[in-house]
Design a protein around this motif. Structure first.
Motif, PDB file in Angstrom:
ATOM      1  N   ASN A   1       0.887  -1.162   0.000  1.00 40.62           N
ATOM      2  CA  ASN A   1       0.000   0.000   0.000  1.00 40.62           C
ATOM      3  C   ASN A   1       0.927   1.215   0.000  1.00 40.62           C
ATOM      4  O   ASN A   1       1.101   1.886   1.012  1.00 40.62           O
ATOM      5  N   PRO A   2       1.578   1.468  -1.132  1.00 42.09           N
ATOM      6  CA  PRO A   2       2.742   2.366  -1.161  1.00 42.09           C
ATOM      7  C   PRO A   2       2.477   3.789  -0.703  1.00 42.09           C
ATOM      8  O   PRO A   2       3.373   4.434  -0.156  1.00 42.09           O
ATOM      9  N   ASP A   3       1.278   4.298  -0.900  1.00 41.41           N
ATOM     10  CA  ASP A   3       0.994   5.676  -0.501  1.00 41.41           C
ATOM     11  C   ASP A   3       0.896   5.842   1.010  1.00 41.41           C
ATOM     12  O   ASP A   3       0.951   6.973   1.521  1.00 41.41           O
ATOM     13  N   LYS A   4       0.746   4.711   1.739  1.00 39.02           N
ATOM     14  CA  LYS A   4       0.517   4.790   3.181  1.00 39.02           C
ATOM     15  C   LYS A   4       1.428   3.848   3.958  1.00 39.02           C
ATOM     16  O   LYS A   4       1.065   3.348   5.007  1.00 39.02           O
ATOM     17  N   ARG A   5       2.619   3.631   3.438  1.00 36.18           N
ATOM     18  CA  ARG A   5       3.614   2.768   4.084  1.00 36.18           C
ATOM     19  C   ARG A   5       3.002   1.411   4.456  1.00 36.18           C
ATOM     20  O   ARG A   5       3.200   0.887   5.532  1.00 36.18           O
ATOM     21  N   ASN A   6       2.234   0.870   3.509  1.00 40.76           N
ATOM     22  CA  ASN A   6       1.641  -0.464   3.634  1.00 40.76           C
ATOM     23  C   ASN A   6       0.660  -0.578   4.793  1.00 40.76           C
ATOM     24  O   ASN A   6       0.568  -1.614   5.468  1.00 40.76           O
ATOM     25  N   ALA A   7      -0.096   0.498   5.022  1.00 48.31           N
ATOM     26  CA  ALA A   7      -1.110   0.473   6.081  1.00 48.31           C
ATOM     27  C   ALA A   7      -2.200  -0.540   5.754  1.00 48.31           C
ATOM     28  O   ALA A   7      -2.543  -0.760   4.590  1.00 48.31           O
ATOM     29  N   PHE A   8      -2.758  -1.116   6.806  1.00 46.34           N
ATOM     30  CA  PHE A   8      -3.865  -2.059   6.663  1.00 46.34           C
ATOM     31  C   PHE A   8      -5.141  -1.326   6.287  1.00 46.34           C
ATOM     32  O   PHE A   8      -5.500  -0.323   6.893  1.00 46.34           O
ATOM     33  N   ASP A   9      -5.842  -1.845   5.299  1.00 44.40           N
ATOM     34  CA  ASP A   9      -7.191  -1.377   5.001  1.00 44.40           C
ATOM     35  C   ASP A   9      -8.042  -2.616   4.757  1.00 44.40           C
ATOM     36  O   ASP A   9      -7.536  -3.746   4.768  1.00 44.40           O
ATOM     37  N   PRO A  10      -9.354  -2.479   4.556  1.00 42.03           N
ATOM     38  CA  PRO A  10     -10.197  -3.659   4.395  1.00 42.03           C
ATOM     39  C   PRO A  10      -9.791  -4.548   3.227  1.00 42.03           C
ATOM     40  O   PRO A  10      -9.912  -5.781   3.309  1.00 42.03           O
ATOM     41  N   ILE A  11      -9.311  -3.961   2.132  1.00 40.31           N
ATOM     42  CA  ILE A  11      -8.881  -4.766   0.994  1.00 40.31           C
ATOM     43  C   ILE A  11      -7.703  -5.651   1.385  1.00 40.31           C
ATOM     44  O   ILE A  11      -7.673  -6.856   1.097  1.00 40.31           O
ATOM     45  N   MET A  12      -6.720  -5.067   2.068  1.00 39.04           N
ATOM     46  CA  MET A  12      -5.558  -5.844   2.481  1.00 39.04           C
ATOM     47  C   MET A  12      -5.948  -6.963   3.429  1.00 39.04           C
ATOM     48  O   MET A  12      -5.444  -8.093   3.326  1.00 39.04           O
ATOM     49  N   ARG A  13      -6.853  -6.681   4.351  1.00 37.51           N
ATOM     50  CA  ARG A  13      -7.262  -7.720   5.305  1.00 37.51           C
ATOM     51  C   ARG A  13      -7.872  -8.919   4.587  1.00 37.51           C
ATOM     52  O   ARG A  13      -7.575 -10.065   4.922  1.00 37.51           O
TER      53      ARG A  13
END
Length: 264
Positions: A23-35
């Protein structure tokens, strides 16, 4: 990589799976898609006997900066909604922590909040010398999640876990090694190779023994009689495996056993 994946990259080579958070714009922050994508990968790794170990890492010089605060702020969830979301997260996180295959976290850059918790869910944390860890939840007025209340005290002790959680302070790579958060420190350009070397070593280990060790360690905080019963059951199963018999033969014949820890 599946075309539907937007926040992760999943690869398998020579028995080792690699899951890269992206999640390059947010230093690989977790969001629902990533989960959702991580949950799918955990299920796939568990179901595939050809996969013997998992490397968990992040793209673009960071591991994971925690939850996506923009998404959190825009969610509009009430208390019941947040509980449902956390319960869904716990489903795959528990599967990851109880995965009967070794998990190696390769941590570069930031491992903050849920990113720190996710790294602690692995069996080994191999960190670059520029890695930074923080139980940063208190800064956002929330409590540690992703099983940190379970994992962190077991690694650093209750008193140090209390300090890290209540302060939210940053822990650099050298301190992480001293506190046993990191298993090893390596240069950033050697991080991925070292993590994969460790994961590849487990291709030569007994999958039954690995599974039993991990299950028994999960009971380490339980009462002694239950743990001893689990230990007896686990050893009885492990002693009957062909991998154990082959390792004994190698030892008696003064040959290298199949599982060897890679030298740093």
């Amino acid at each position: 990589m599946s075309p539907s994946r937007q926040r992760t990259v999943f690869e398998v080579q020579d028995g080792v799976a690699t899951l890269t958070l992206r999640n390059p714009d947010k230093r690989n922050a977790f969001d629902p898609i990533m989960r959702v994508e991580v949950a799918e990968v955990v299920r796939q790794v568990q179901a595939d006997p050809a996969i013997r170990a998992l490397v968990l890492t992040g793209a673009d010089a960071h591991f994971c900066s925690g939850g996506d605060l923009g998404n959190i702020a825009a969610s509009g969830l009430d208390n019941a909604g947040w509980r449902r979301r956390m319960t869904g997260l716990h489903d795959w996180l528990k599967d990851l922590m109880l995965l009967d295959k070794p998990v190696v976290a390769a941590v570069d850059g930031a491992a903050y909040g849920a990113g720190f918790s996710l790294a602690l869910a692995a069996d080994f944390i191999i960190a670059s010398t520029r890695a930074r860890f923080a139980m940063s939840f208190i800064r956002m007025g929330v409590v540690p999640d992703c099983a940190a209340f379970y994992t962190l005290p077991r690694v650093v002790g209750v008193q140090r876990a209390r300090e890290l959680m209540l302060s939210g302070r940053e822990v650099g790579a050298e301190e992480a090694l001293r506190l046993s958060i990191a298993t090893e420190l390596v240069a950033a350009d050697a991080l991925q190779d070292r993590a994969r070397a460790i994961a590849r070593a487990f291709v030569g280990a007994s999958p039954v023994a690995l599974s039993l060790i991990k299950r028994s360690l999960a009971l380490a905080a339980s009462d002694l009689p239950s743990l001893l019963e689990q230990e007896a059951n686990a050893q009885a199963l492990a002693m009957g495996t062909p991998e154990h018999r082959e390792a004994v033969r190698c030892f008696l014949e003064r040959r290298p056993v199949p599982f060897q820890w890679p030298r740093a």
